[in-house]
Design a protein around this motif. Structure first.
Motif, PDB file in Angstrom:
ATOM      1  N   TRP A   1      16.448  21.708 -49.355  1.00  0.00           N
ATOM      2  CA  TRP A   1      16.824  21.150 -48.063  1.00  0.00           C
ATOM      3  C   TRP A   1      17.249  22.235 -47.063  1.00  0.00           C
ATOM      4  O   TRP A   1      16.795  22.222 -45.910  1.00  0.00           O
TER       5      TRP A   1
ATOM      6  N   ASP B   1      15.706   6.756 -48.424  1.00  0.00           N
ATOM      7  CA  ASP B   1      15.397   8.091 -48.951  1.00  0.00           C
ATOM      8  C   ASP B   1      15.936   8.193 -50.373  1.00  0.00           C
ATOM      9  O   ASP B   1      16.896   7.520 -50.735  1.00  0.00           O
ATOM     10  N   LEU B   2      15.311   9.051 -51.155  1.00  0.00           N
ATOM     11  CA  LEU B   2      15.755   9.234 -52.540  1.00  0.00           C
ATOM     12  C   LEU B   2      16.736  10.384 -52.685  1.00  0.00           C
ATOM     13  O   LEU B   2      17.247  10.607 -53.775  1.00  0.00           O
TER      14      LEU B   2
ATOM     15  N   PHE C   1      10.825   5.007 -51.799  1.00  0.00           N
ATOM     16  CA  PHE C   1      10.253   4.224 -50.692  1.00  0.00           C
ATOM     17  C   PHE C   1       9.167   3.255 -51.156  1.00  0.00           C
ATOM     18  O   PHE C   1       8.960   2.221 -50.538  1.00  0.00           O
TER      19      PHE C   1
ATOM     20  N   ASP D   1       6.266  10.599 -56.990  1.00  0.00           N
ATOM     21  CA  ASP D   1       6.284  12.007 -56.582  1.00  0.00           C
ATOM     22  C   ASP D   1       7.603  12.663 -56.991  1.00  0.00           C
ATOM     23  O   ASP D   1       8.243  13.349 -56.212  1.00  0.00           O
TER      24      ASP D   1
ATOM     25  N   PHE E   1      12.236  19.196 -53.429  1.00  0.00           N
ATOM     26  CA  PHE E   1      12.713  19.036 -52.073  1.00  0.00           C
ATOM     27  C   PHE E   1      14.232  19.034 -52.016  1.00  0.00           C
ATOM     28  O   PHE E   1      14.850  19.620 -51.118  1.00  0.00           O
TER      29      PHE E   1
ATOM     30  N   SER F   1       7.799  10.406 -41.599  1.00  0.00           N
ATOM     31  CA  SER F   1       7.483  11.771 -41.201  1.00  0.00           C
ATOM     32  C   SER F   1       7.535  12.711 -42.400  1.00  0.00           C
ATOM     33  O   SER F   1       8.551  12.794 -43.095  1.00  0.00           O
ATOM     34  N   LEU F   2       6.435  13.379 -42.649  1.00  0.00           N
ATOM     35  CA  LEU F   2       6.323  14.459 -43.625  1.00  0.00           C
ATOM     36  C   LEU F   2       6.761  14.035 -45.031  1.00  0.00           C
ATOM     37  O   LEU F   2       7.499  14.748 -45.690  1.00  0.00           O
TER      38      LEU F   2
ATOM     39  N   GLY G   1      15.298  11.328 -44.644  1.00  0.00           N
ATOM     40  CA  GLY G   1      15.969  12.619 -44.727  1.00  0.00           C
ATOM     41  C   GLY G   1      17.339  12.531 -44.085  1.00  0.00           C
ATOM     42  O   GLY G   1      18.066  11.552 -44.292  1.00  0.00           O
TER      43      GLY G   1
END
Ligand SMILES: C[S@@+](CC[C@H](N)C(=O)[O-])C[C@H]1O[C@@H](n2cnc3c(N)ncnc32)[C@H](O)[C@@H]1O
Length: 245
Positions: free
Chosen positions: A28, A90-91, A117, A17, A24, A134-135, A69
């Motif tokens: 932020w 997280d990336l 992930f 993704d 994203f 989450s999300l 996040g």
């Protein structure tokens, strides 16, 4: 202040993704506005997570936060639980830097990995007691979601909870997008027109919600013994699901 290091990992393969992630990372501050206004019901799901962890673990446990996040909401949910070890993946490096600040001084061990992930989960040596996401996994195609749930199942000993965008039963993705605009554009007054445009673009180009039935079915197909819906946020866009190992 305790300095929490961020471990770096070289990606071995293309990230599923990547477009969603790139968008994203730029957005932020806009996302943070929604979280600050509790527009995505983080408080309610954080309380359910806290209560579930308290009810499940009388002994110290390890917690895996997939796509953590900035970890701000989870840090609150973990307070007062028996968590012994927190592992966030997280990336987004800027998000992890915020997570390191938000978790500094935590009463438990903290490990933060700058990593995809999917890769992190398929190469995880030690199972965690509980996993949380989450999300974040709704950017994957349905078979990618299944593969990730399988990997999480293999890395978790008690349960997984996910909080993810949810189609109404029988709703198409286009129907979801129309509903998203109709309901949230007038409600999210905390966003400027430009910020709304960023969110609209992200949701339109990257988000792949599933019905509650599909989210549950994916968990069962991935090998979890039980799957159930715990909560649907008042706007009806985000569902919380629990999968037993
Ligand atoms: C909407 S935020 C959610 C953050 C947090 N879990 C929350 O509920 O506030 C999505 C997060 O997923 C991360 N992310 C997206 N794709 C990822 C991937 N393939 N591997 C690791 N993290 C990813 C982003 O960097 C971002 O921090």
């Amino acid at each position: 202040m305790l300095n929490i290091p961020i471990r770096e990992f070289e990606p071995n393969s293309a990230i599923d993704d990547a477009a969603a992630l790139e968008q994203f990372q730029k957005q932020w501050p806009t996302y943070q506005k929604l979280v600050d206004a509790d527009a995505l019901s983080h408080h309610a799901v954080g309380k359910i997570l806290h209560d579930t962890l308290t009810a499940t673990f009388a002994e110290p446990f390890a917690f895996l936060d997939i796509a953590c996040g900035d970890a701000s909401q989870v840090a609150q949910a973990l307070a007062g639980t028996k968590v012994r070890h927190y592992h966030g993946v997280d990336l987004s490096k800027p998000a992890l830097e915020l997570a390191a600040k938000n978790l500094a001084g935590a009463a438990y061990e903290v490990e933060l990995d700058h990593r995809d992930f999917v890769e992190a989960l398929t190469r995880r040596p030690e199972p965690a007691g509980a996993a949380w996401c989450s999300l974040s996994i709704h950017h994957l195609q349905t078979d990618g979601k299944l593969r990730l749930l399988e990997a999480i199942g293999a890395s978790t000993s008690s349960f997984l909870m996910i909080y993810e965008p949810t189609l109404a039963e029988g709703e198409t993705r286009d129907g979801y997008l129309a509903r998203f605009r109709r309901v949230n554009r007038p409600a999210w007054t905390m966003l400027t027109a430009e910020e709304w445009g960023e969110i609209d673009h992200h949701v339109t180009s990257c988000d792949l919600p599933e019905t509650a039935a599909t989210w549950l079915d994916l968990g069962r197909k991935a090998g979890f013994a039980q799957a159930r819906e715990l909560f649907l946020d008042p706007t009806g866009f985000y569902g919380l699901y629990r999968y037993e190992c």
